[in-house]
Design an enzyme around this catalytic site. Structure first.
Site, short mmCIF file in Angstrom:
data_model
loop_
_atom_site.label_atom_id
_atom_site.label_comp_id
_atom_site.label_asym_id
_atom_site.label_seq_id
_atom_site.Cartn_x
_atom_site.Cartn_y
_atom_site.Cartn_z
N THR A 128 -54.64 31.97 24.86
CA THR A 128 -55.37 32.90 25.74
C THR A 128 -56.04 32.08 26.83
O THR A 128 -56.03 30.84 26.80
CB THR A 128 -56.44 33.68 24.96
OG1 THR A 128 -57.48 32.77 24.55
CG2 THR A 128 -55.86 34.37 23.74
N ASP A 129 -56.65 32.76 27.80
CA ASP A 129 -57.37 32.04 28.84
C ASP A 129 -58.54 31.26 28.26
O ASP A 129 -58.85 30.15 28.71
CB ASP A 129 -57.89 33.02 29.91
CG ASP A 129 -56.76 33.59 30.76
OD1 ASP A 129 -55.67 32.98 30.78
OD2 ASP A 129 -56.97 34.65 31.38
N CYS A 130 -59.22 31.85 27.27
CA CYS A 130 -60.35 31.15 26.64
C CYS A 130 -59.88 30.05 25.70
O CYS A 130 -60.55 29.02 25.56
CB CYS A 130 -61.20 32.15 25.86
SG CYS A 130 -62.05 33.37 26.88
N TYR A 131 -58.75 30.30 25.05
CA TYR A 131 -58.22 29.36 24.06
C TYR A 131 -56.76 29.06 24.41
O TYR A 131 -55.84 29.64 23.84
CB TYR A 131 -58.32 29.94 22.65
CG TYR A 131 -59.73 30.30 22.24
CD1 TYR A 131 -60.59 29.34 21.72
CD2 TYR A 131 -60.21 31.61 22.36
CE1 TYR A 131 -61.88 29.65 21.34
CE2 TYR A 131 -61.50 31.94 21.99
CZ TYR A 131 -62.34 30.96 21.48
OH TYR A 131 -63.61 31.28 21.10
#
Length: 257
Positions: A128-131
């Protein structure tokens, strides 16, 4: 005669308490009588040490760089449940390794960690963008984890069934090998040492009570799964910090059945 908890706790702090096991207590009562035994003994200890499923541990592995939201997690090829948070997982003691022909499972991972052995952590993610990270493989020791908390949903049965086999062939069960035509009986229990057998009304044992768990300090969370105290089959849910546990008091076992 009555003896207050304050008096008993004072004797414990002063190092003057008389402590015996539940195995020893009947002989003391026979010798001194109930009143004499109450005056002489301050603490009676109970305990169990035997095979138990419904056990496992929560782990927080800490974040990698770049970070990963672990969607599937394996410890020494034993899959843990990762549907919790980015780097949290729960490993069940009875989960079997994915490796073919390997007699190894979650309980072995727990024992390896407590013994100070290195365990391989493998995790995958969609990213994901965060991870953004999609996979990671690394070696960990118990001390490397932020938290390693044993939480056993069902331990310390108050009593348990006995098993026999009336068929014409040997049955291989989680209670051992049962010989045909009632050739043997298998049962499980701690006898006079059983904690809940000594406190059938749960007057002392309950949520928040400190316990000795796998060689370290633990605590009773509350009633365990499948608890049926009214029928004599009470259970406990217990927890403890794995970093304080000892291999002498935790062993993996394999049973066919």
């Amino acid at each position: 005669m009555e003896k207050s908890l304050d008096l008993i706790n004072t004797r414990i702090r002063d190092g003057n308490a008389r402590v015996v096991t539940a195995d020893e207590m009947p002989a003391i009562v026979d010798e001194l009588g109930e009143e004499g035994a109450l005056e002489e003994v301050d603490v009676v200890t109970t305990g169990t040490f035997g095979a138990m499923c419904s056990s496992g541990a929560f782990f927080n592995f800490g974040h990698a760089d770049p970070p990963i939201r672990m969607e599937r997690v394996w410890l020494n090829d034993v899959e843990a449940y990762a549907g919790l948070a980015a780097v949290d997982a729960y490993l069940g003691a009875t989960q079997e390794a994915d490796s073919p022909n390997r007699v190894y499972g979650g309980a072995h991972v727990l024992e390896d960690l407590i013994a100070g052995n290195t365990v391989e952590l493998r995790a995958t993610s969609h990213g994901t963008d965060c991870y953004p990270r999609r996979s990671i493989t690394t070696d960990l020791l118990l001390e490397d984890m932020n938290q390693a908390v044993m939480l056993n949903p069902r331990n310390s049965y108050q009593c348990y069934d006995a098993a026999a086999n009336s068929t014409d062939r040997t049955l291989y069960t989680y209670m051992g090998s049962l010989l045909p035509r009632c050739g043997n009986i298998s049962y499980s229990g701690a006898g006079t040492l059983s904690p809940l057998a000594n406190d059938p009304g749960f007057r002392v044992i309950g949520g928040g009570v400190p316990i000795f768990l796998a060689g370290g300090e633990g605590m009773v969370v509350g009633e365990g799964t499948q608890n049926s105290a009214g029928g004599g089959f009470g259970t406990l849910m217990v927890t403890g910090d794995m970093k304080g546990m000892r291999q002498d008091f935790l062993r993996a076992a394999v049973m066919n059945g």
